[in-house]
Design a protein around this motif. Structure first.
Motif, PDB file in Angstrom:
ATOM      1  N   ASP A 179       0.823  -1.216   0.000  1.00  0.00           N
ATOM      2  CA  ASP A 179       0.000   0.000   0.000  1.00  0.00           C
ATOM      3  C   ASP A 179       0.855   1.264   0.000  1.00  0.00           C
ATOM      4  N   THR A 180       1.898   1.232  -0.835  1.00  0.00           N
ATOM      5  CA  THR A 180       2.787   2.392  -1.003  1.00  0.00           C
ATOM      6  C   THR A 180       2.884   2.754  -2.483  1.00  0.00           C
ATOM      7  N   SER A 181       1.775   2.652  -3.194  1.00  0.00           N
ATOM      8  CA  SER A 181       1.751   2.905  -4.637  1.00  0.00           C
ATOM      9  C   SER A 181       1.872   4.387  -4.955  1.00  0.00           C
ATOM     10  N   ASP A 182       2.295   4.656  -6.163  1.00  0.00           N
ATOM     11  CA  ASP A 182       2.338   6.023  -6.677  1.00  0.00           C
ATOM     12  C   ASP A 182       2.614   5.966  -8.170  1.00  0.00           C
ATOM     13  N   ARG A 217       0.304  12.684  -7.265  1.00  0.00           N
ATOM     14  CA  ARG A 217       0.149  12.176  -5.905  1.00  0.00           C
ATOM     15  C   ARG A 217      -1.314  11.783  -5.742  1.00  0.00           C
ATOM     16  N   TYR A 240      -4.670   9.211  -4.231  1.00  0.00           N
ATOM     17  CA  TYR A 240      -5.196   8.662  -2.991  1.00  0.00           C
ATOM     18  C   TYR A 240      -6.117   7.487  -3.304  1.00  0.00           C
ATOM     19  N   SER A 274      -2.366   3.379  -1.601  1.00  0.00           N
ATOM     20  CA  SER A 274      -1.343   4.405  -1.354  1.00  0.00           C
ATOM     21  C   SER A 274      -1.322   5.010   0.051  1.00  0.00           C
ATOM     22  N   ARG A 277       2.369   5.388   1.770  1.00  0.00           N
ATOM     23  CA  ARG A 277       3.258   6.341   1.102  1.00  0.00           C
ATOM     24  C   ARG A 277       2.847   7.764   1.472  1.00  0.00           C
ATOM     25  N   ARG A 278       1.544   8.040   1.418  1.00  0.00           N
ATOM     26  CA  ARG A 278       1.058   9.373   1.781  1.00  0.00           C
ATOM     27  C   ARG A 278       1.362   9.690   3.246  1.00  0.00           C
ATOM     28  N   ARG A 332       6.678  -0.947  -4.917  1.00  0.00           N
ATOM     29  CA  ARG A 332       6.053  -0.653  -3.629  1.00  0.00           C
ATOM     30  C   ARG A 332       6.892  -1.211  -2.485  1.00  0.00           C
TER      31      ARG A 332
END
Length: 328
Positions: free
Chosen positions: A161-164, A169, A171, A175, A178-179, A204
């Motif tokens: 859950d660190t996608s981008d 940027r 949501y 993600s 990462r946020r 990720r």
């Protein structure tokens, strides 16, 4: 991102909704909005606008409450499976669901943050029923403000859950962490992710590790087993304030089919329960959420059943931590 100026018309709707409690309370707990010395409260966040595959986890709070074991608020309830530990030192309640605005991400983030802040300001431990995993992002903002610093997390999932993307940027439920790292809510140096195995996840995973998180992949967890995993969790968290966030796709789809992004090769209900039971006592745990329960894909409601009983495993840890603190 944070929209503190929510339109007055929506504020009015929210105030009206606060007085409308229309859910079946978790485990037979009192259903109310006023706090009176409770140790914990159940709170639903029925939001799934940020899903990227199979939607429907907005109904997660409903099915989890429906399948929850009964909790006697005088004797606390039994310790399922072991059946010898009574949580008789805890007082709980069901706060109902937070108001959300499906399709309005910024407004919903602000509403979640405000609702969580109210609970935390009353020194009550929130137990959140999601909802998709983006809800943990505004939760972390509230926790970090309450603690006066970023908080660590114990994260069960098949995805980091660190996608981008390089372009923007965004949501989504892929993600939140990462946020949260970017915005200073998450103490990555004391955080750990467990069960990771999602496909096309190399970037990720790399982001999580490069930013200080420990990651135990599914393959590694299958090899090292429960007790070694517990040791690593406890060593990683140490005395840092932390939350537990549990995506049900940590489990294998044969065990928990009711979720939006199932990934084969996961874990049993027993393994999930046992890690929670062994890892949390003695840690400074500030709250818990369970996310991504999707009733439409849940034959016989077995995923909802797992989720309801997982909450009781967390409550046992809360009870033991309270008892240990009082005995010092």
């Amino acid at each position: 991102m944070w929209n503190e100026e929510i339109p007055s018309s929506i504020r009015k709707q929210i105030e009206n909704e606060k007085n409308t409690l229309c859910v079946t309370p978790f485990g037979g707990l009192p259903l109310k909005k006023e706090f009176d010395g409770e140790d914990y409260c159940i709170v639903g966040i029925p939001y799934d606008t940020s899903t990227t595959r199979r939607a429907g986890c907005r109904f997660g709070p409903r099915v989890i409450r429906t399948m929850a074991p009964r909790i006697n608020n005088k004797t606390g309830g039994g310790y399922s499976q072991d059946a010898h530990y009574m949580m008789d030192n805890l007082k709980g309640m069901d706060y109902g669901d937070l108001a959300v605005r499906k399709g309005y991400t910024e407004i919903t983030f602000q509403l979640i943050y405000e609702g969580m802040k109210e609970i935390l300001d009353n020194n009550v431990i929130p137990i959140v029923l999601g909802g998709d995993h983006i809800i943990t992002y505004p939760e972390l903002k509230a926790y970090s403000e309450k603690c006066g610093k970023p908080v660590a997390m114990i994260h069960f999932d098949s995805h980091n859950d660190t996608s981008d993307t390089p372009e923007e940027r965004f949501y989504t439920h892929g993600s939140p962490f990462r946020r949260a790292i970017e915005d200073g809510f998450l103490d990555a140096a004391h955080s750990i992710q467990i069960g990771i195995r999602g496909y096309v996840d190399s970037h990720r995973l790399l982001y999580a590790e490069e930013n200080g998180m420990e990651v135990i992949t599914a393959r590694e967890l299958h090899k090292i087993g429960i007790e070694e995993c517990v040791k690593r969790i406890r060593a990683r968290i140490g005395d840092a304030p932390c939350i537990v966030t549990f995506d049900v796709d940590f489990l294998d789809p044969t065990v928990a089919p009711g979720t939006g992004t199932p990934v084969a090769g996961g874990f049993s209900a027993y393994e999930g329960y046992e890690i929670i039971r062994q890892a949390l006592p003695g840690l400074d745990v500030k709250g818990f959420d369970i996310v991504e329960v999707t009733e439409d894909y849940d034959p016989a409601q077995i995923t909802g059943l797992f989720a309801g009983y997982l909450v009781t495993q967390f409550l046992v840890a809360v009870s033991k931590n309270k008892k240990a603190k009082e005995e010092k």
